[in-house]
Design a protein around this motif. Structure first.
Motif, short mmCIF file in Angstrom:
data_model
loop_
_atom_site.label_atom_id
_atom_site.label_comp_id
_atom_site.label_asym_id
_atom_site.label_seq_id
_atom_site.Cartn_x
_atom_site.Cartn_y
_atom_site.Cartn_z
N ALA A 153 0.86 -1.19 0.00
CA ALA A 153 0.00 0.00 0.00
C ALA A 153 0.89 1.23 0.00
CB ALA A 153 -0.89 -0.01 1.25
N THR A 154 0.56 2.20 -0.83
CA THR A 154 1.32 3.45 -0.81
C THR A 154 0.76 4.33 0.31
OG1 THR A 154 -0.13 4.34 -2.51
CG2 THR A 154 1.95 3.45 -3.25
N VAL B 120 -4.23 4.39 3.92
CA VAL B 120 -3.43 4.09 2.73
C VAL B 120 -4.05 4.72 1.49
CG1 VAL B 120 -2.70 1.92 3.77
CG2 VAL B 120 -4.63 1.92 2.20
N GLU B 121 -3.20 4.96 0.47
CA GLU B 121 -3.71 5.62 -0.74
C GLU B 121 -4.06 4.64 -1.84
OE1 GLU B 121 -1.06 8.88 -1.61
OE2 GLU B 121 -1.65 9.85 0.26
N SER C 148 -7.44 6.30 -6.17
CA SER C 148 -6.72 6.51 -4.92
C SER C 148 -7.71 6.88 -3.81
CB SER C 148 -5.70 7.61 -5.09
OG SER C 148 -5.08 7.81 -3.86
N LEU C 149 -7.45 6.36 -2.60
CA LEU C 149 -8.41 6.56 -1.51
C LEU C 149 -8.34 7.95 -0.90
CD1 LEU C 149 -7.90 3.12 0.25
CD2 LEU C 149 -9.73 3.77 -1.29
N THR D 152 -7.18 21.80 0.28
CA THR D 152 -7.88 20.63 0.84
C THR D 152 -6.88 19.52 1.20
OG1 THR D 152 -9.84 21.12 -0.43
CG2 THR D 152 -9.63 18.87 0.36
N LEU D 153 -7.02 19.03 2.40
CA LEU D 153 -6.11 17.99 2.89
C LEU D 153 -6.58 16.62 2.39
CD1 LEU D 153 -3.69 17.68 4.96
CD2 LEU D 153 -5.42 17.04 6.64
N LYS D 154 -5.63 15.75 2.09
CA LYS D 154 -5.99 14.39 1.68
C LYS D 154 -6.73 13.71 2.83
CE LYS D 154 -2.06 13.25 -1.28
NZ LYS D 154 -0.91 12.34 -1.42
N SER D 155 -7.79 12.99 2.52
CA SER D 155 -8.55 12.28 3.56
C SER D 155 -7.69 11.25 4.27
CB SER D 155 -9.75 11.57 2.94
OG SER D 155 -10.56 12.51 2.29
#
Ligand SMILES: C[S@@+](CC[C@H](N)C(=O)[O-])C[C@H]1O[C@@H](n2cnc3c(N)ncnc32)[C@H](O)[C@@H]1O
Length: 419
Positions: A24-25, A71-72, A221-222, A234-237
């Motif tokens: 997982a990245t 994870v992304e 990507s998640l 906006t921040l990555k979830s």
């Protein structure tokens, strides 16, 4: 670095067949935190890499990877090459040629079979279209010769890249790497490239000189989940989730993001920690609407999946003068203006100390904590120095977001009250 290669040295093939190696990245610097989520949710042992984590899971439990939030991208490992020599010192044309020839050395079949199995698991066996897709015309899942029924997959390559420092920078773009590697797959396997309507997404993940090739299990990507109304910062979830994880949220905790922008942090907290109460605000006039749009979007999804709706109290306010009582908040989680896209370094010089002081007033003494993300480490050091009576630094995660070196500070409220 311990990675997928280590697992391949196991010689019991029958055992290996029952398990799969997943990679997982993740955000560079948060590998250990992501490993904790993975170990807790999947009860498996995890090997952190750089910008990645690896784990082995029984094939029949593969579906459980859908519960991961930090994870992304998740993918089945095809090959893990620790030293591919990709840095800026290498000749770009040579690198691209090596990427083109890389598919010739790969054995895609085991990962391909796991990918098919996973798709089948996720759709409850309804992916009939997959039944005829095989890695090559001579393959069939039953071993019978059904060549005329076999369809080769349409594919695309997604290249994700990162580097730790300027010496390890890459002189090629992700698009160039994906195009060359994809050209190699096309010529080696005869698969057709289709960037829009593809069956398989091959992931080429490059961190420094380390290349991992995999078949993607996540459709996209998640990190963009939960957000429809984006702002400039906006921040990555996935990162919001990691910050909440670091905060060690307890049942009944009142959580506040005083600079919430479009609400990615409170939304993640409300969704993943339904036992918490979430209050958020921002001084920008468009922020409350943006947050509400995102909350509404999540609630629409909850409605269609018949899961519990989320609630975020959301106001326009000045974070340095909060309309909240002393001792009202258990946890502050916030992504501060870096002073680049948002605010300025000069403003941070004043904002950060005022903020730490105001948060100390509102945060519960002794048990209260704050998890703060910023790139402006100087302003944070100065602010911390000024309020060291009220906050104790517990831990700092040094992270890399899109090439920027940032930090997540874990602060514990001391027992000293503010008068
Ligand atoms: C890095 S952004 C937060 C982004 C947010 N996490 C998101 O995902 O949308 C920082 C935010 O701080 C807000 N801000 C700056 N100074 C403020 C203040 N004094 N009071 C409240 N909000 C402030 C900005 O309007 C901006 O939305």
């Amino acid at each position: 670095m311990a990675g997928a290669k280590e697992w391949k040295t196991q010689d019991d093939d029958s055992i290996l067949d029952e398990f799969c190696n997943i990679c997982a990245t993740v955000t560079i610097g948060l590998e250990s935190l992501c490993a904790i989520e993975c170990e807790q949710k999947l009860a498996c042992s995890v090997t952190p890499g750089r910008g990645r984590i690896y784990f082995t899971i029984p094939r029949k439990r593969l579906r459980e990877i859908q519960h991961l939030r930090s994870v992304e991208n998740l993918f089945v490992v095809v090959e893990d090459i620790a030293d591919f020599k990709l840095s800026v010192q290498e000749n770009v044309e040579m690198i691209l040629q090596r990427l083109y020839h890389l598919p010739e050395q790969l054995n895609l079949k085991p990962a391909f079979d796991i990918w098919k199995e996973y798709k089948d698991l996720c759709t409850g066996g309804k992916t009939k279209a997959l039944q005829h897709i095989e890695i090559s015309a001579s393959e069939s899942s039953t071993g019978e010769n059904i060549t005329n029924e076999v369809t080769l997959p349409r594919f695309r390559v997604t290249c994700t890249r990162n580097h730790s420092n300027s010496d390890l920078k890459h002189a090629f773009t992700s698009m160039q790497a994906a195009a060359k590697f994809g050209g190699g797959i096309n010529d080696t396997y005869g698969w057709t490239v289709d960037l829009e309507d593809y069956d398989i997404d091959i992931l080429l993940n490059i961190v420094d000189n380390h290349v991992v090739v995999g078949i993607s299990l996540t459709e996209k990507s998640l990190f963009r989940r939960n957000i429809v109304n984006f702002g400039p910062t906006t921040l990555k979830s996935t990162l919001a989730y990691c910050m909440a994880l670091a905060a060690e949220i307890c049942e009944g905790d009142v959580i506040c993001d005083p600079l919430c922008g479009g609400g990615s942090i409170p939304i993640e907290c409300a969704k993943e920690w339904p036992c918490s109460f979430n209050i958020a605000g921002d001084n920008f006039h468009m922020a409350p609407k943006r947050t509400q749009d995102n909350v509404d979007f999540v609630n629409k999804q909850c409605y269609s999946m018949t899961t519990k709706q989320i609630k975020v109290d959301n106001l326009q306010w000045d974070a340095t003068c909060l309309p909240l009582k002393t001792d009202a908040i258990d946890v502050f989680i916030s992504d501060l203006p870096f002073g680049k896209k948002n605010g300025s370094m000069k403003k941070n010089w004043q904002l950060y100390p005022d903020l730490l002081k105001e948060m100390a007033r509102v945060c519960r003494t002794k048990t209260g904590r704050a998890v703060l993300l910023t790139k402006d480490k100087k302003a944070m050091a100065r602010a911390y120095g000024q309020s060291v009576k009220y906050w104790r630094k517990k831990y700092t995660y040094w992270i890399n977001i899109g090439g920027l070196q940032a930090a997540i500070y874990l602060l514990q409220r001391t027992s000293i009250p503010i008068h």
